[in-house]
Design an enzyme around this catalytic site. Structure first.
Site, PDB file in Angstrom:
ATOM      1  N   ALA A   1       1.244  -1.593   0.127  1.00  0.00           N
ATOM      2  CA  ALA A   1       0.217  -0.107  -0.086  1.00  0.00           C
ATOM      3  C   ALA A   1       1.150   1.363   0.105  1.00  0.00           C
ATOM      4  CB  ALA A   1      -0.780  -0.261   1.248  1.00  0.00           C
TER       5      ALA A   1
ATOM      6  N   HIS B   1     -24.474  21.949  22.663  1.00  0.00           N
ATOM      7  CA  HIS B   1     -23.731  20.710  23.946  1.00  0.00           C
ATOM      8  C   HIS B   1     -24.592  20.260  23.770  1.00  0.00           C
ATOM      9  CE1 HIS B   1     -21.327  20.311  27.473  1.00  0.00           C
ATOM     10  NE2 HIS B   1     -22.775  20.411  28.111  1.00  0.00           N
TER      11      HIS B   1
END
Length: 593
Positions: free
Chosen positions: A397, A572
């Site tokens: 790879a 949040h």
């Protein structure tokens, strides 16, 4: 009373559907708005909720069966003992064509997905072969098929040519199936490594990697089928075959049966992608020595593996194989793993891999791969001298090279640089009507970059306004564990370019959402021009950071400053709050550290 249930129209463009599975079996009672079947449409598998209620008395269609919208699929009756023989006979006759329903028209055949690894003919929106087109696109990967769709949307008569499959490497044996395998790996990692933390235990856990691979193939097939549908929807003529230039307006197409014909077009876009870079002298046999292609299709995991190269493919397969119990060693010639990333990110990933049991060897070169014995022996030279690694399989790879050598570019005089087709900002080559996009240009070998280039090329050909792409600021995503995401300049690159930089980091260890997920590794790092507050680069490692990157690329494209990111209210608790916190840090004061 009894009634026939018919294939519903589940989307405005749906013409037929496949019974993926029955949620209710014959004899069971079906309530109104209860799921009776899972139906595969032209794009997705949808839960079909029954309009009526009653006992399911008969199923005309077995799982996997396909029928047109409006045709019979089942019989429901309010009385489980009611005689429904006449309705069954009526439905059977209608499906056999002897008594078609008045409101049901015969649906045209739907495109079939290209099924890797064997090349298979794909459906065409037009079977006309020797036809002139405004645009012909060579290559049906993420760059090519997107370019074809955009060209067709802009009113251009368009042909799309590919020698193997719709969707290219990405959809068939690359980006998409690998993400499916990575999801399986994430589940296995949680069960094996964090079961006690989440409060569950098990005896004799069995994991079947072949099931994960089969799931990934289904995901790929669904998307490739969707590409066929999009081509049909946009009246794109699909030609399955290898294309070679005869002249600047003529392509010679050789189909899977060896038959040859010419296709002419006013403009031609080359989108042929790339092929794996090979180690000189090393034979890739697909069994002991693999590329990503063989690795993503095989249904087994090697007990011991060596991965040569630590780019996105290398570290993603290391993540998958490690989660399934493989002993993985990564060999990287450069000083850091994921060497194109910021050094802080590379170091953090290497540390995380070590905790997971993945060995990394940097500054190390593969000298030889010996496959003569029962195991593969890999000779590696590194900072501590020479070492021989033994493995069941070796995956190469080390990058990619442009696919440009079999197109006949010399016949039309298209300029290349070490195999990469040379283009300008509008994707034009030096031949006025020939364009090139994606990996074959070697600008930035990422699927989404190819798609963006494809849209630009199509818009230039159509005379439509289009932006100039900034390859430095393109998002880059790696789906290992923990994930890595980046855009823009690294800290070192920014300094090399002469910027006075301010660097800020915010850790996920104090982010509420990350704590709730139990994924606290990593951080958000922002490289800012100290004088102007310009965002020069962003580098993230941690949970789902690939989903957070767009905030930075959009801000940079819109010329927003770090103060505007800090002042933007983030929900949040979210992982994105780490971006806001880092931005506050760049202004001088972190809020939560």
């Amino acid at each position: 009373m009894a009634d026939i249930v018919r294939m519903p129209s589940l989307s405005p463009t749906m013409e037929e559907g496949v019974i993926e599975s029955w949620a209710k079996q014959i004899g069971e009672y079906v309530e109104s708005e209860q799921v009776i079947a899972h139906i595969e449409t032209d794009k997705a598998i949808v839960e079909y909720e029954s309009v009526n209620e009653g006992y399911l008395r008969h199923q005309f269609i077995e799982p996997g069966g396909k029928v047109a919208v409006g045709q019979p699929i089942a019989v429901l009756s309010e009385d489980e003992n009611e005689d429904v023989a006449d309705l069954i006979a009526e439905g059977d006759a209608e499906l056999s064509g002897s008594t078609p329903a008045a409101a049901t028209a015969e649906a045209p055949p739907a495109p079939a997905p290209a099924a890797p690894p064997s090349p298979a003919p794909a459906p065409t929106a037009s079977t006309t072969k020797a036809t002139d087109y405004d645009v012909a696109v060579i290559g049906a990967g993420p760059g090519g098929y997107v370019a074809a769709i955009r060209a067709a949307q802009l009113g251009l008569k368009t042909a799309l040519i590919d020698k193997q499959w719709l969707g290219g490497v990405c959809l068939n044996v690359g980006c998409i199936p690998s993400k499916s395998l990575l999801k399986n790996a994430d589940v296995i990692h949680t069960i094996r490594e964090r079961g006690e933390e989440f409060g569950f235990s098990y005896d004799n856990l069995k994991v079947d990697y072949s099931v994960a691979v089969k799931r990934s193939r289904k995901v790929s097939e669904k998307l490739t089928k969707g590409i066929g549908y999009l081509c049909k929807k946009n009246n794109i003529s699909v030609h399955m075959g290898a294309a070679e230039f005869k002249d600047a307006n003529t392509l010679s197409i050789t189909d899977g049966d060896g038959k040859n014909y010419d296709l002419t077009a006013q403009n031609i876009i080359i989108a042929t992608g790339s092929d794996v870079r090979r180690i000189p002298g090393v034979d890739i046999d697909g069994k002991k020595v693999l590329t990503y292609w063989e690795a993503i299709l095989q249904e087994t995991v090697p007990e011991k593996a060596v991965i040569v190269g630590s780019g996105a493919i290398g570290v993603e397969f290391a993540t998958v194989w490690n989660a399934y119990g493989s002993d993985v060693t990564i060999v990287e010639m450069l000083p850091t793993i994921v060497p194109n990333e910021d050094k802080d990110v590379s170091d953090a990933l290497q540390k995380s891999f070590k905790k997971s049991g993945i060995r990394t060897m940097v500054n190390s070169k593969v000298e030889n791969i010996d496959v003569s014995g029962p195991s593969v022996k890999v000779t590696v030279t590194g900072p501590k001298g020479q070492e021989t690694l033994e493995a069941d399989q070796v995956m190469v790879a080390i990058g990619f090279v442009p696919n440009s050598d079999k197109l006949g570019l010399d016949k039309v005089g298209v300029n290349t640089d070490r195999g990469a087709i040379v283009i300008d900002d509008q994707m034009r080559t030096n031949v006025p009507n020939i364009y090139a996009i994606g990996d074959v240009t070697a600008k930035l070998m990422l699927a989404h970059v190819g798609s963006a280039m494809g849209i630009v090329a199509a818009e230039v050909i159509a005379g439509h306004p289009t932006p100039k792409l900034d390859y430095d600021m393109m998002p880059r995503a790696t789906y290992c564990h923990p994930q890595v995401a980046s855009m823009g300049l690294t800290e070192a690159q920014a300094k090399e370019k002469g910027h006075q930089v301010k660097v800020v980091r915010f850790p996920y260890g104090v982010n509420g959402k990350a704590l709730g997920l139990g994924e606290t590794e990593g951080f958000v790092k922002i490289v800012v021009d100290e004088k102007y507050g310009e965002i020069l680069g962003a580098h993230l490692i941690g949970p789902e950071v690939t989903e957070l990157l767009t905030e930075f690329t959009l801000a940079q494209a819109a010329e927003l400053t770090i103060e505007e990111i800090a002042r933007n209210v983030h929900a949040h608790p979210t992982l994105s709050e780490a971006i806001m916190e880092a931005a506050h840090g760049a202004l001088g004061d972190y809020i939560h550290i």
